[in-house]
Enzyme design. Structure first.
Site, PDB file in Angstrom:
ATOM      1  N   ARG A   1       0.666  -1.256   0.023  1.00  0.00           N
ATOM      2  CA  ARG A   1      -0.107  -0.066  -0.206  1.00  0.00           C
ATOM      3  C   ARG A   1       0.834   1.339  -0.071  1.00  0.00           C
ATOM      4  NH1 ARG A   1      -4.698  -2.389   3.778  1.00  0.00           N
ATOM      5  NH2 ARG A   1      -6.081  -2.939   2.164  1.00  0.00           N
TER       6      ARG A   1
ATOM      7  N   LYS B   1     -20.486 -15.180   1.644  1.00  0.00           N
ATOM      8  CA  LYS B   1     -21.578 -14.686   2.121  1.00  0.00           C
ATOM      9  C   LYS B   1     -22.318 -13.880   0.894  1.00  0.00           C
ATOM     10  CE  LYS B   1     -21.434 -14.104   7.050  1.00  0.00           C
ATOM     11  NZ  LYS B   1     -21.526 -13.100   8.222  1.00  0.00           N
TER      12      LYS B   1
ATOM     13  N   GLY C   1      -9.640  -8.858  -1.390  1.00  0.00           N
ATOM     14  CA  GLY C   1      -8.511  -9.288  -0.737  1.00  0.00           C
ATOM     15  C   GLY C   1      -8.189 -10.942  -1.002  1.00  0.00           C
TER      16      GLY C   1
ATOM     17  N   GLY D   1     -13.632  -3.842  -0.724  1.00  0.00           N
ATOM     18  CA  GLY D   1     -15.179  -3.152  -0.616  1.00  0.00           C
ATOM     19  C   GLY D   1     -15.445  -1.710  -1.396  1.00  0.00           C
TER      20      GLY D   1
HETATM   21  P1  AMP Z   1     -15.413 -13.220   1.008  1.00  0.00           P
HETATM   22  O1  AMP Z   1     -14.888 -12.259   2.127  1.00  0.00           O
HETATM   23  O2  AMP Z   1     -17.066 -12.901   1.080  1.00  0.00           O
HETATM   24  O3  AMP Z   1     -14.935 -12.959  -0.434  1.00  0.00           O
HETATM   25  O4  AMP Z   1     -15.324 -14.915   1.536  1.00  0.00           O
HETATM   26  C1  AMP Z   1     -14.076 -15.160   1.479  1.00  0.00           C
HETATM   27  C2  AMP Z   1     -14.152 -16.819   2.289  1.00  0.00           C
HETATM   28  O5  AMP Z   1     -15.221 -17.453   1.839  1.00  0.00           O
HETATM   29  C3  AMP Z   1     -12.869 -17.494   2.077  1.00  0.00           C
HETATM   30  O6  AMP Z   1     -12.157 -17.449   3.511  1.00  0.00           O
HETATM   31  C4  AMP Z   1     -13.237 -18.922   1.785  1.00  0.00           C
HETATM   32  O7  AMP Z   1     -12.500 -19.858   2.672  1.00  0.00           O
HETATM   33  C5  AMP Z   1     -14.737 -18.936   2.093  1.00  0.00           C
HETATM   34  N1  AMP Z   1     -15.486 -19.769   1.062  1.00  0.00           N
HETATM   35  C6  AMP Z   1     -15.536 -19.887  -0.036  1.00  0.00           C
HETATM   36  N2  AMP Z   1     -16.302 -20.941  -0.388  1.00  0.00           N
HETATM   37  C7  AMP Z   1     -16.666 -21.540   0.735  1.00  0.00           C
HETATM   38  C8  AMP Z   1     -17.401 -22.537   0.968  1.00  0.00           C
HETATM   39  N3  AMP Z   1     -17.982 -23.258  -0.064  1.00  0.00           N
HETATM   40  N4  AMP Z   1     -17.652 -22.940   2.432  1.00  0.00           N
HETATM   41  C9  AMP Z   1     -17.434 -22.205   3.310  1.00  0.00           C
HETATM   42  N5  AMP Z   1     -16.477 -21.272   3.186  1.00  0.00           N
HETATM   43  C10 AMP Z   1     -16.079 -20.840   1.705  1.00  0.00           C
END
Ligand code: AMP
Length: 392
Positions: free
Chosen positions: A35, A198, A351, A374
């Site tokens: 950064r 999520k 990230g 974000g």
């Molecule tokens: P995000 O910050 O929403 O992009 O989520 C990233 C996280 O989602 C990572 O730490 C992944 O390990 C988790 N992730 C991705 N696919 C799955 C899954 N099928 N089950 C549980 N966690 C997941």
């Protein structure tokens, strides 16, 4: 919006907002200076053009209180090493008479680094009085903190009301140029790949992409809320029960708009993530009650590859599985390679997606890797950000 080339800074006090939110180790040594490097072109340009440079940033989440563990002092030390010909002064505070005096004494080509702006809760409150004090003595506001532009904070938004001349730094300029290319007039076919944990954080971007993309390829845990919303059994896979309705409505909108909304065709299943072992690869529903999906399977990889290969524009956010565990990283890493091989204009943000791109060793073949997770999601959802609007 103006850019650096459009403004004259010689002899002027320039208030520069950057993102020096670097990770520190327990000895307060900088673990990763990406950064800092990212804003060096803007800093050098301003110094070389005779600015009296006041630099501000946040670091961590000090929650409005002074915290020596989140001081920007280590950053000042690193700046001294990187800018050997520049006098770098570390301010003892963010605002106040002592800081005002340091600002007034600054000479052309000198740099004053203010303390962590989040030592004041007025920063995140976007407090007008605090914004005015930040702006004290400055004639030009330059924002180069793309990763903070989705936050209406004092040093990002509020300060702009008290400084007449404003411009975007090089980093912000590059982000806006690349992200606007996929937001405002994307070349078709436009394929969006969305994964991660999520739906919750990604509802606005999903709703926006339903109106812009031709194909949406879904992976990660997020897929299982959509699959459950279709009435299918997903075993122990992560599901956001309170998002089933919105998931169904997003799929309905996609259908009405003729957008191909594609969910995984097969699933890598495990009994627990900690086991780090694949129990089964399934391609029919219901998924077994005792297992959870942790990656997309080979049929899904092949199917997604077809769409990615035909794309002219690609946006990717979020890993397609638990890529931190090697046994469950194949889908994410393979898709990273396919995106890198494509001739499309490709943008990756967030990230975890960036980490996956590095893990696959293909970072240099992605058109644009956005520095703000974000912020890039919000830009794509709304076509602008509060920090960008404040510069206009
Ligand atoms: P995000 O910050 O929403 O992009 O989520 C990233 C996280 O989602 C990572 O730490 C992944 O390990 C988790 N992730 C991705 N696919 C799955 C899954 N099928 N089950 C549980 N966690 C997941």
């Amino acid at each position: 919006m103006k850019f650096l080339q459009d403004i004259k800074v010689k002899g002027k006090a320039v208030f520069l907002r950057v993102d020096f939110n670097v990770p520190l180790d327990e000895n307060l040594k900088i673990r990763d200076e990406t950064r800092i490097q990212a804003s060096l072109p803007t800093i050098k340009y301003l110094l070389e053009n005779g600015a009296r440079l006041v630099v501000t940033s946040h670091l961590g989440r000090p929650k409005g209180q002074f915290n020596p563990k989140m001081s920007l002092k280590p950053v000042a030390e690193r700046l001294r090493e990187l800018l050997t010909e520049t006098t770098v002064i570390m301010a003892p505070d963010v605002i106040g008479p002592e800081v005002d005096q340091l600002k007034a004494n600054l000479k052309e080509g000198e740099l004053l680094l203010l303390e962590n702006v989040r030592f004041y809760k007025e920063e995140t409150d976007n407090d007008p009085g605090f914004s005015e004090k930040l702006a004290e003595g400055c004639q030009v506001f330059v924002n180069d903190a793309f990763g903070s532009c989705h936050r209406a904070h004092a040093s990002v938004v509020g300060v702009a009301a008290y400084i007449p001349e404003k411009a975007a730094g090089f980093l912000l300029q590059k982000e806006v140029e690349h992200l606007s290319r996929i937001t405002h007039n994307p070349e078709k076919p436009y394929v969006a790949i969305l994964g991660g944990a999520k739906i919750e954080d990604k509802i606005p971007v999903l709703e926006s992409l339903v109106n812009k993309a031709d194909v949406m390829l879904i992976g990660g845990a997020m897929a299982y809320t959509f699959i459950k919303a279709q009435g299918r059994g997903v075993g122990k896979s992560l599901v956001e029960e309170d998002k089933l309705e919105i998931a169904a409505s997003i799929m309905k909108k996609a259908e009405e708009k003729g957008v191909k909304f594609i969910l995984p065709l097969d699933h890598v299943l495990t009994s627990t993530i900690d086991s780090q072992e694949i129990a089964l690869v399934a391609d029919s529903y219901p998924l077994p009650e005792t297992l959870m999906a942790v990656d997309i399977g080979p049929k899904t990889i092949a199917e997604y590859e077809k769409y990615i290969k035909s794309a002219r524009t690609i946006f990717w956010n979020g890993p397609l599985g638990v890529f931190e565990v090697k046994a469950f990283s194949k889908g994410t890493v393979e898709i990273a390679r396919v995106v890198a091989d494509s001739a499309a204009f490709s943008v990756v943000g967030g990230g975890d997606s960036i980490a996956a791109i590095h893990q696959a060793g293909v970072a240099d073949r992605i058109s644009h890797i956005s520095t703000g997770g974000g912020a890039s999601l919000e830009y794509i959802a709304y076509g602008t950000l509060p920090g960008i609007e404040a510069l206009k």
